[in-house]
Design a protein around this motif. Structure first.
Motif, PDB file in Angstrom:
ATOM      1  N   ASN A 132       0.833  -1.065   0.026  1.00  0.00           N
ATOM      2  CA  ASN A 132       0.082  -0.091  -0.219  1.00  0.00           C
ATOM      3  C   ASN A 132       0.799   1.254   0.100  1.00  0.00           C
ATOM      4  OD1 ASN A 132      -2.503  -1.396  -0.132  1.00  0.00           O
ATOM      5  ND2 ASN A 132      -2.854  -1.275   2.257  1.00  0.00           N
ATOM      6  N   PHE A 133       1.735   1.210   0.742  1.00  0.00           N
ATOM      7  CA  PHE A 133       2.945   2.353   0.776  1.00  0.00           C
ATOM      8  C   PHE A 133       3.432   2.636  -0.664  1.00  0.00           C
ATOM      9  CE2 PHE A 133       7.265   3.927   1.131  1.00  0.00           C
ATOM     10  CZ  PHE A 133       7.106   5.104   1.905  1.00  0.00           C
ATOM     11  N   ASN A 134       3.989   1.589  -1.223  1.00  0.00           N
ATOM     12  CA  ASN A 134       4.525   1.401  -2.505  1.00  0.00           C
ATOM     13  C   ASN A 134       3.406   2.184  -3.479  1.00  0.00           C
ATOM     14  OD1 ASN A 134       6.455   1.257  -4.571  1.00  0.00           O
ATOM     15  ND2 ASN A 134       5.325  -0.839  -5.172  1.00  0.00           N
ATOM     16  N   LYS A 135       2.185   1.791  -3.604  1.00  0.00           N
ATOM     17  CA  LYS A 135       1.340   2.263  -4.348  1.00  0.00           C
ATOM     18  C   LYS A 135       0.943   3.607  -4.157  1.00  0.00           C
ATOM     19  CE  LYS A 135      -3.799   1.200  -5.359  1.00  0.00           C
ATOM     20  NZ  LYS A 135      -4.649   2.158  -4.639  1.00  0.00           N
ATOM     21  N   ASN A 136       0.767   4.198  -2.961  1.00  0.00           N
ATOM     22  CA  ASN A 136       0.445   5.566  -2.664  1.00  0.00           C
ATOM     23  C   ASN A 136       1.839   6.405  -3.100  1.00  0.00           C
ATOM     24  OD1 ASN A 136      -2.019   6.336  -1.061  1.00  0.00           O
ATOM     25  ND2 ASN A 136      -1.329   4.451  -0.642  1.00  0.00           N
ATOM     26  N   ILE A 137       3.004   6.047  -2.949  1.00  0.00           N
ATOM     27  CA  ILE A 137       4.335   6.707  -3.207  1.00  0.00           C
ATOM     28  C   ILE A 137       3.939   6.716  -4.860  1.00  0.00           C
ATOM     29  CG2 ILE A 137       6.543   6.357  -3.708  1.00  0.00           C
ATOM     30  CD1 ILE A 137       6.053   7.811  -0.984  1.00  0.00           C
ATOM     31  N   LYS A 138       3.909   5.889  -5.463  1.00  0.00           N
ATOM     32  CA  LYS A 138       3.960   5.875  -7.187  1.00  0.00           C
ATOM     33  C   LYS A 138       2.997   6.879  -7.484  1.00  0.00           C
ATOM     34  CE  LYS A 138       5.278   0.976  -8.126  1.00  0.00           C
ATOM     35  NZ  LYS A 138       4.900  -0.407  -9.018  1.00  0.00           N
ATOM     36  N   GLU A 139       1.891   6.917  -6.772  1.00  0.00           N
ATOM     37  CA  GLU A 139       0.632   7.769  -7.089  1.00  0.00           C
ATOM     38  C   GLU A 139       1.030   9.337  -6.635  1.00  0.00           C
ATOM     39  OE1 GLU A 139      -2.768   5.853  -5.944  1.00  0.00           O
ATOM     40  OE2 GLU A 139      -2.799   4.256  -7.493  1.00  0.00           O
ATOM     41  N   LYS A 140       2.155   9.349  -6.068  1.00  0.00           N
ATOM     42  CA  LYS A 140       2.615  10.691  -5.177  1.00  0.00           C
ATOM     43  C   LYS A 140       1.398  11.194  -3.975  1.00  0.00           C
ATOM     44  CE  LYS A 140       5.933  11.641  -8.542  1.00  0.00           C
ATOM     45  NZ  LYS A 140       6.183  10.209  -8.829  1.00  0.00           N
ATOM     46  N   LYS A 141       0.659  10.337  -3.475  1.00  0.00           N
ATOM     47  CA  LYS A 141      -0.010  10.468  -2.399  1.00  0.00           C
ATOM     48  C   LYS A 141       0.766  10.481  -1.012  1.00  0.00           C
ATOM     49  CE  LYS A 141      -4.053   8.587  -4.762  1.00  0.00           C
ATOM     50  NZ  LYS A 141      -5.296   7.480  -4.744  1.00  0.00           N
ATOM     51  N   ILE A 142       1.364  11.380  -1.041  1.00  0.00           N
ATOM     52  CA  ILE A 142       2.488  11.612   0.301  1.00  0.00           C
ATOM     53  C   ILE A 142       1.729  11.536   1.630  1.00  0.00           C
ATOM     54  CG2 ILE A 142       4.353  12.728   1.053  1.00  0.00           C
ATOM     55  CD1 ILE A 142       4.468  11.917  -1.838  1.00  0.00           C
ATOM     56  N   ASN A 143       0.615  12.132   1.777  1.00  0.00           N
ATOM     57  CA  ASN A 143      -0.069  12.085   2.971  1.00  0.00           C
ATOM     58  C   ASN A 143      -0.814  10.655   3.202  1.00  0.00           C
ATOM     59  OD1 ASN A 143      -1.189  13.391   5.346  1.00  0.00           O
ATOM     60  ND2 ASN A 143      -3.208  13.543   4.368  1.00  0.00           N
ATOM     61  N   SER A 144      -1.148  10.011   2.187  1.00  0.00           N
ATOM     62  CA  SER A 144      -1.598   8.629   2.493  1.00  0.00           C
ATOM     63  C   SER A 144      -0.296   7.617   2.780  1.00  0.00           C
ATOM     64  CB  SER A 144      -2.375   7.906   1.309  1.00  0.00           C
ATOM     65  OG  SER A 144      -3.654   8.833   1.118  1.00  0.00           O
ATOM     66  N   ALA A 145       0.860   7.999   2.054  1.00  0.00           N
ATOM     67  CA  ALA A 145       2.180   7.311   2.238  1.00  0.00           C
ATOM     68  C   ALA A 145       2.437   7.439   3.773  1.00  0.00           C
ATOM     69  CB  ALA A 145       2.983   7.496   1.203  1.00  0.00           C
ATOM     70  N   ASN A 146       2.248   8.758   4.053  1.00  0.00           N
ATOM     71  CA  ASN A 146       2.694   8.955   5.703  1.00  0.00           C
ATOM     72  C   ASN A 146       1.831   8.374   6.427  1.00  0.00           C
ATOM     73  OD1 ASN A 146       4.643  10.334   7.205  1.00  0.00           O
ATOM     74  ND2 ASN A 146       2.632  11.697   7.572  1.00  0.00           N
ATOM     75  N   LYS A 147       0.562   7.999   6.379  1.00  0.00           N
ATOM     76  CA  LYS A 147      -0.166   7.449   7.333  1.00  0.00           C
ATOM     77  C   LYS A 147       0.117   5.983   7.405  1.00  0.00           C
ATOM     78  CE  LYS A 147      -4.213  10.572   6.717  1.00  0.00           C
ATOM     79  NZ  LYS A 147      -5.577  10.940   6.271  1.00  0.00           N
ATOM     80  N   ILE A 148       0.449   5.375   6.186  1.00  0.00           N
ATOM     81  CA  ILE A 148       0.608   4.047   5.986  1.00  0.00           C
ATOM     82  C   ILE A 148       2.204   3.626   6.930  1.00  0.00           C
ATOM     83  CG2 ILE A 148       1.164   1.977   4.537  1.00  0.00           C
ATOM     84  CD1 ILE A 148      -0.760   3.460   2.528  1.00  0.00           C
ATOM     85  N   PHE A 149       2.836   4.604   6.469  1.00  0.00           N
ATOM     86  CA  PHE A 149       4.283   4.437   7.174  1.00  0.00           C
ATOM     87  C   PHE A 149       4.209   4.483   8.697  1.00  0.00           C
ATOM     88  CE2 PHE A 149       8.623   5.588   8.493  1.00  0.00           C
ATOM     89  CZ  PHE A 149       9.292   4.549   7.859  1.00  0.00           C
ATOM     90  N   PHE A 150       3.484   5.476   9.121  1.00  0.00           N
ATOM     91  CA  PHE A 150       3.147   5.653  10.592  1.00  0.00           C
ATOM     92  C   PHE A 150       2.805   3.988  11.048  1.00  0.00           C
ATOM     93  CE2 PHE A 150       0.459   6.406  14.365  1.00  0.00           C
ATOM     94  CZ  PHE A 150       1.165   7.046  15.129  1.00  0.00           C
TER      95      PHE A 150
END
Length: 176
Positions: A132-150
């Motif tokens: 999920n993190f990878n998908k969000n990073i690819k789509e440049k959804k940084i806020n979502s990627a940040n939440k997933i990384f948390f």
């Protein structure tokens, strides 16, 4: 210094580990003070470069540290402002339940087998979150990627704790 550029890798979560390893050895041959035949750089600069190469390799070689590093790059690139909408209560509740489960497993007979099974479950959960993190990073959804990384950070800590417990259990098992 951007470690992705240093190792000639695309700036993305999924990387070719073989390229990372091969480039690491090439760079070490070129810059490590003990291995370098040519005087490309001053000895002090060679040591500094060798340290950066080691740091970069260690960061990119591990999924957790690579995700964290990539997130930092994207936060700078997109002038990311921290958005504290992460549902901490939900994560704390999950954390509490997982720690409770660990305690129950530790106190049961055949706990070594159960801890191994639990580690596999946690690894699967981590894998899902990394996807999920990878998908969000690819789509440049940084806020979502940040939440997933948390969430990944919390699960990663649980996994480290489980591995320590497993090691202790193994030592006790060996003594019997």
């Amino acid at each position: 210094m951007n470690y992705f550029h240093l190792f000639q890798l695309p700036q993305q979560f999924e990387i070719d580990k073989q390229i990372l390893i091969n480039t690491f050895y090439e760079l070490q041959k070129k810059y490590h003070p003990d291995m370098c035949n040519k005087k490309i750089l001053h000895k002090k600069n060679q040591l500094s470069m060798a340290i950066k190469i080691n740091q970069g390799f260690n960061i990119l070689n591990n999924k957790f540290t690579r995700a964290n590093y990539l997130l930092k790059i994207y936060k700078k690139k997109f002038s990311f402002k921290e958005n504290h909408t992460i549902n901490e209560k939900e994560i704390l509740l999950e954390k509490f339940k997982l720690y409770e489960k660990i305690q129950k497993i530790k106190n049961k007979p055949n706990s070594y087998k159960k801890i191994n099974f639990f580690i596999k479950k946690i690894k699967n959960k981590l894998s899902f979150n990394f996807q999920n993190f990878n998908k969000n990073i690819k789509e440049k959804k940084i806020n979502s990627a940040n939440k997933i990384f948390f969430h990944i950070s919390f699960i990663y800590k649980i996994l480290q704790k489980l591995k320590k417990i497993k090691k202790i259990m193994y030592k006790k098992k060996e003594k019997k």
